[in-house]
Design an enzyme around this catalytic site. Sequence first.
Site, PDB file in Angstrom:
ATOM      1  N   SER A  95       0.954  -1.301  -0.153  1.00 25.11           N
ATOM      2  CA  SER A  95       0.065   0.036   0.096  1.00 25.11           C
ATOM      3  C   SER A  95       0.874   1.323   0.032  1.00 25.11           C
ATOM      4  O   SER A  95       1.706   1.514  -0.965  1.00 25.11           O
ATOM      5  CB  SER A  95      -1.076  -0.040   1.098  1.00 25.11           C
ATOM      6  OG  SER A  95      -1.715   0.902   0.997  1.00 25.11           O
ATOM      7  N   ASP A 116      -2.238   6.208  -3.350  1.00 22.24           N
ATOM      8  CA  ASP A 116      -1.176   5.511  -2.572  1.00 22.24           C
ATOM      9  C   ASP A 116      -0.798   4.268  -3.418  1.00 22.24           C
ATOM     10  O   ASP A 116      -1.184   4.101  -4.749  1.00 22.24           O
ATOM     11  CB  ASP A 116      -1.752   5.191  -1.330  1.00 22.24           C
ATOM     12  CG  ASP A 116      -2.861   4.041  -1.328  1.00 22.24           C
ATOM     13  OD1 ASP A 116      -3.463   3.958  -2.404  1.00 22.24           O
ATOM     14  OD2 ASP A 116      -2.825   3.026  -0.745  1.00 22.24           O
ATOM     15  N   ASP A 133      -1.156   1.303  -3.796  1.00 20.05           N
ATOM     16  CA  ASP A 133      -2.106   0.164  -4.494  1.00 20.05           C
ATOM     17  C   ASP A 133      -3.433   0.929  -4.991  1.00 20.05           C
ATOM     18  O   ASP A 133      -4.287  -0.132  -5.253  1.00 20.05           O
ATOM     19  CB  ASP A 133      -2.270  -1.202  -3.502  1.00 20.05           C
ATOM     20  CG  ASP A 133      -3.090  -0.717  -2.249  1.00 20.05           C
ATOM     21  OD1 ASP A 133      -2.905   0.503  -1.939  1.00 20.05           O
ATOM     22  OD2 ASP A 133      -3.547  -1.665  -1.597  1.00 20.05           O
ATOM     23  N   ASP A 188      -5.907   2.200  -3.493  1.00 19.08           N
ATOM     24  CA  ASP A 188      -7.374   2.041  -2.797  1.00 19.08           C
ATOM     25  C   ASP A 188      -7.679   3.238  -2.406  1.00 19.08           C
ATOM     26  O   ASP A 188      -8.905   3.673  -1.876  1.00 19.08           O
ATOM     27  CB  ASP A 188      -7.495   0.923  -2.054  1.00 19.08           C
ATOM     28  CG  ASP A 188      -6.360   0.981  -0.811  1.00 19.08           C
ATOM     29  OD1 ASP A 188      -5.624   1.731  -0.745  1.00 19.08           O
ATOM     30  OD2 ASP A 188      -6.280   0.107  -0.078  1.00 19.08           O
TER      31      ASP A 188
HETATM   32 MG    MG Z   1      -3.690   1.387   0.145  1.00 11.91          MG
END
Ligand code: MG
Length: 453
Positions: free
Chosen positions: A100, A241, A243, A245
Amino acid sequence: MTAVKMEKQLFGTNGVRGVAGKEITPELLITIGQALGTIRKGQIVVGRDTRTSGDSLIKAIKAGLCAAGCDVIDCGVLPTPALQYLVREHFDGGVMITASHNPPEYNGVKIIEPDGTEMGDEETIKLEALIFSRSFAPVLWETAGRESSCPDLIHEYCSSITGLFPDKPGKGMTVVVDPGSGPACITTSAILTTMGCRVLTINGDMDGTFPGRLPEPSIDGLKPLSELVISCGAAFGVAHDGDADRAVFIDEKGKFVEEDLQFALIAQFICRKKTGTVVTPVSTGQIVEMVITKEGGTITYTPVGSIYVARTMRSLLGNGVNVIFGGEGNGGLIFPDHQFCRDGGMTAAMMVSVLSSTDKTLSELIKELPRRYVLKDKIRTRKGKEILDGIKTDYSQEKTDYTDGIKILRDNAWILVRASGTEPIVRVIIDADDPDKCQDFHKEIIQKLERYG
Ligand code: MG
């Protein structure tokens, strides 16, 4: 109905994380794969973010899963919410290799359940028991799993978002996208372009060394994005960020939009269209509740962690409650019309929709929101439990909430004190309608912490 937090040993709030090659090794991932394949059968889809350690780690998780008899579908590099969407639509489970927002040397594992949500605490504790006991055996040759690839499925995820905005609300709008060299390089620009936006990109080449900025979209790291937003006259800039999400925003004047304000603005937009409840952790700024209640909505609080928000949303819906929105005050927003997980690409699309509905600019919309003062602090201590117990006794006569840690509500303000589950840290958040009140509460609580810590 609100999800409850349970203590785990290996997995944190968002999966396993650590430094690749030290805590996160191919050996550990083979073991996780074998353990997961023992309790989850069928077709498991795997994917990863752009980190340099991702190649070896994804091979290891695939080896473990196949050895346990699962068929594995490798989607390659893609955002976590894209993998979650594909699991829900097509597969029996998923594994995302990502750390992340953590720095480049980190990596980790998120496990996705068939409904597209991250694995809950109860199931994770069962999985951990298998990992530690290693009480599983590889299947024999007749039932060994096979691997296939399916990289084109990413388009299905993008279409699932753009299909929610058929009127092309981005027409005439310029937007700058900063995927931070992460997997959103292949999704967010495509989504916004399909919505009609003119899209410019910065840090748009996938690169696990993160040459432009770190995976955490910080104010400092987003300076080049701010400059580009101003120089090209964009309506806003959006950054993700590592990844994707989460999404954070830069307004048309190049100013970073504080995450609670972004949450409040989108919540206001949704609550003006629909009546229902919004789900969020106790740590989210008071401004979000203020905006929602003003528009006639209600709010439900959960422990801190997106998995508790997502699972509470599902549980409330299952009980007939009209859940219209959810998320965390860190740019991780959940849109139940789309799916039950944080989704940075969907959040970017929703900001286009918000701005297309008004003649006002993003900075003007933010300025109209109520003003709150937030102070965050963390104290290093190994006496988290003693501190929490002492504070609970000291404030027993006041209005309190124990959803996660202790929240003391007083005089249009609150203090939240939580002990970290993974670090020797006690976190404090103070949210007030007045800056002096914020400082006074901070002084008061720090004195208490010093007494017990
Ligand atoms: Mg993330």
